[in-house]
Design an enzyme around this catalytic site. Structure first.
Site, mmCIF file in Angstrom:
data_model
loop_
_atom_site.group_PDB
_atom_site.id
_atom_site.type_symbol
_atom_site.label_atom_id
_atom_site.label_comp_id
_atom_site.label_asym_id
_atom_site.label_seq_id
_atom_site.Cartn_x
_atom_site.Cartn_y
_atom_site.Cartn_z
ATOM 1 N N PRO A 2 -5.876 -9.165 2.108
ATOM 2 C CA PRO A 2 -6.388 -8.586 3.164
ATOM 3 C C PRO A 2 -6.649 -7.274 3.427
ATOM 4 O O PRO A 2 -5.656 -6.248 3.150
ATOM 5 C CB PRO A 2 -5.244 -8.936 4.295
ATOM 6 C CG PRO A 2 -4.134 -9.728 3.433
ATOM 7 C CD PRO A 2 -4.462 -9.578 1.881
ATOM 8 N N GLU A 3 -8.155 -6.759 3.484
ATOM 9 C CA GLU A 3 -8.429 -5.481 3.676
ATOM 10 C C GLU A 3 -8.992 -5.348 4.905
ATOM 11 O O GLU A 3 -8.831 -6.279 5.746
ATOM 12 C CB GLU A 3 -9.260 -5.102 2.511
ATOM 13 C CG GLU A 3 -8.781 -5.250 0.958
ATOM 14 C CD GLU A 3 -9.921 -5.056 -0.245
ATOM 15 O OE1 GLU A 3 -10.838 -4.278 0.497
ATOM 16 O OE2 GLU A 3 -9.941 -5.423 -1.046
ATOM 17 N N LYS A 57 -5.190 -0.988 7.680
ATOM 18 C CA LYS A 57 -4.697 -2.515 7.322
ATOM 19 C C LYS A 57 -3.739 -3.130 8.278
ATOM 20 O O LYS A 57 -3.089 -3.943 7.875
ATOM 21 C CB LYS A 57 -4.424 -2.579 6.050
ATOM 22 C CG LYS A 57 -5.879 -2.176 4.870
ATOM 23 C CD LYS A 57 -5.325 -2.524 3.529
ATOM 24 C CE LYS A 57 -6.320 -1.663 2.686
ATOM 25 N NZ LYS A 57 -5.844 -1.791 1.148
ATOM 26 N N HIS A 100 7.378 -20.339 2.701
ATOM 27 C CA HIS A 100 7.271 -19.073 2.717
ATOM 28 C C HIS A 100 6.885 -18.631 4.141
ATOM 29 O O HIS A 100 6.663 -17.163 4.136
ATOM 30 C CB HIS A 100 6.064 -18.404 1.584
ATOM 31 C CG HIS A 100 6.663 -18.954 0.208
ATOM 32 N ND1 HIS A 100 7.539 -18.509 -0.403
ATOM 33 C CD2 HIS A 100 5.754 -19.896 -0.468
ATOM 34 C CE1 HIS A 100 7.456 -18.922 -1.876
ATOM 35 N NE2 HIS A 100 6.258 -19.835 -1.789
ATOM 36 N N ARG A 119 4.334 -13.385 -1.553
ATOM 37 C CA ARG A 119 5.086 -12.268 -2.487
ATOM 38 C C ARG A 119 5.754 -11.257 -1.833
ATOM 39 O O ARG A 119 6.445 -10.350 -2.323
ATOM 40 C CB ARG A 119 3.820 -11.809 -3.025
ATOM 41 C CG ARG A 119 3.136 -12.643 -4.098
ATOM 42 C CD ARG A 119 2.133 -11.899 -4.894
ATOM 43 N NE ARG A 119 1.052 -13.312 -5.446
ATOM 44 C CZ ARG A 119 0.045 -12.580 -5.909
ATOM 45 N NH1 ARG A 119 -0.306 -11.514 -6.561
ATOM 46 N NH2 ARG A 119 -0.408 -13.786 -6.553
ATOM 47 N N ARG A 158 -12.759 16.888 -3.536
ATOM 48 C CA ARG A 158 -11.769 16.340 -4.615
ATOM 49 C C ARG A 158 -12.239 16.070 -5.867
ATOM 50 O O ARG A 158 -13.383 15.829 -6.048
ATOM 51 C CB ARG A 158 -11.075 15.056 -3.813
ATOM 52 C CG ARG A 158 -10.804 15.312 -2.282
ATOM 53 C CD ARG A 158 -9.454 15.981 -2.268
ATOM 54 N NE ARG A 158 -8.603 15.271 -2.896
ATOM 55 C CZ ARG A 158 -7.923 14.112 -2.447
ATOM 56 N NH1 ARG A 158 -7.852 13.727 -1.157
ATOM 57 N NH2 ARG A 158 -6.721 13.444 -3.062
ATOM 58 N N ARG A 267 -5.960 -0.183 -10.918
ATOM 59 C CA ARG A 267 -6.535 -1.343 -10.579
ATOM 60 C C ARG A 267 -7.861 -2.144 -11.460
ATOM 61 O O ARG A 267 -8.700 -1.349 -12.011
ATOM 62 C CB ARG A 267 -7.154 -1.254 -9.220
ATOM 63 C CG ARG A 267 -6.394 -0.699 -8.027
ATOM 64 C CD ARG A 267 -5.251 -1.884 -7.719
ATOM 65 N NE ARG A 267 -4.035 -1.183 -7.492
ATOM 66 C CZ ARG A 267 -3.774 -0.401 -6.334
ATOM 67 N NH1 ARG A 267 -4.850 -0.094 -5.471
ATOM 68 N NH2 ARG A 267 -2.686 0.154 -6.025
#
Length: 305
Positions: A2-3, A57, A100, A119, A158, A267
DNA sequence: AGCTCTTCCTGAAAGC
DNA sequence: TGCTTTCAGGAAGAGC
């Protein structure tokens, strides 16, 4: 995973079912992902749900002040982060709870709000209004709301790799691995480019790409890669529109070059090596000094002193 | 400042 | 076939 688009889809679904409902009972299973399970159960039992919104999120359920004891405490919010595999769904109470399922919030209309998370990377907590402001403060700006000047100001100073910055929730809130890769592809920017070296045009293209990618994903109710479903249990459809994410070795939809994968910010990062040219290699340094050379230098310096 | 590594956790997939 | 190992990753914290 989920984003922003997935969380937005869940929130829109909950917005239709929750406001006005009272939680009559709280049943907790595993609670290691809950900040303070006893406080959460106490705050939610008997509470009436207000509006549901999204901050990055996070799913934020406003709680109307607990009636009964006449206390006029500060407004509270029920915050949920779905982590990797969290699902927040509204079921009929008669439906069996899937494996779960760790939390069941019994509603006063014969349904149940249920949280399942394989998880358990998700998080849940109750926060007061003041902490809510604090949360907003420490998170970055909503990527769909940020203006171009602000976008450039936040990123352009940055020296980190652009992908790492886009994933950082303190810079922009809501992007994750999928939508960062898809947006970078759309903007034709390599994930390892240093942010401060991007041109004005590239920042404009990137901001536009993020907006278009997120909007398209929200329209298709998110991406269902493994576990994601919305509050009604429906899968999203955007995963079939991914152009780079998890397409390693497959041809680029623009130029047919094979999509590649590198690790950035820890990632998996998918990109087209032709459409997203790699940053110029760092200037070749003087040949690395061996340990022996360093020791020699040190002893020479010591001798000189 | 910003990078890498580790931790949390489970199930899918690869390896033997 | 069946067991063991590896991997995936959002976020936070440690260490460099």
């Amino acid at each position: 995973m989920p984003e922003l688009p997935e969380v937005e889809t869940v929130v829109r679904g909950l917005q239709k079912s929750l406001p006005g409902r009272r939680i009559t009972e709280v049943r907790l299973g595993k609670t290691d992902f809950i900040d303070d399970p006893a406080a959460l159960a106490a705050a939610l039992t008997g509470a009436r749900m207000g509006g549901v919104s999204r901050v990055g999120k996070f799913i934020c359920c406003e709680l109307e002040a607990n009636a009964g004891d006449g206390s006029q405490g500060a407004r509270q919010y029920f915050l949920i982060h779905l982590g990797m595999t969290g699902q927040l769904r509204v079921h009929d109470a008669a439906q069996p709870a899937p494996p779960h399922t760790h939390c069941i919030f019994v509603l006063d209309d014969g349904r149940e709000l249920r949280y399942a998370d394989i998880r358990r990377f998700g998080r849940m907590r109750i926060v007061a209004e003041s902490q809510m402001k604090h949360l907003r403060g420490e998170l970055g700006t909503e990527p769909l709301e940020i203006g171009l000047e602000d976008f450039r100001a936040r990123l352009g100073a940055r020296r980190a790799m652009i992908k790492a910055l886009l994933l950082d929730q303190h810079v922009l809130r809501g992007l994750g691995n999928i939508y960062v890769d898809e947006s970078l592809f759309r903007a034709r920017i390599h994930p390892m480019r240093v942010a401060s070296k991007l041109s004005r045009e590239q920042f404009a293209a990137l901001r536009r790409a993020i907006r278009e990618t997120l909007a398209a994903a929200i329209r298709l109710r998110g991406s269902s890669i493994s576990d994601y479903v919305d509050s009604a249990g429906n899968r999203g459809e955007y995963q079939s529109h991914h152009r780079v994410y998890q397409r390693e070795g497959k041809p680029c939809t623009r130029c047919r070059e094979n999509i590649r994968r590198v690790i950035v910010a820890g990632r998996s990062s998918f990109f087209c090596p032709k459409c997203q040219p790699a940053p110029r290699r760092k200037k070749a340094r003087r040949p690395a000094r061996t340990r022996k050379m360093q020791e020699k230098e040190l002893s020479q310096r010591a001798a000189a002193d």
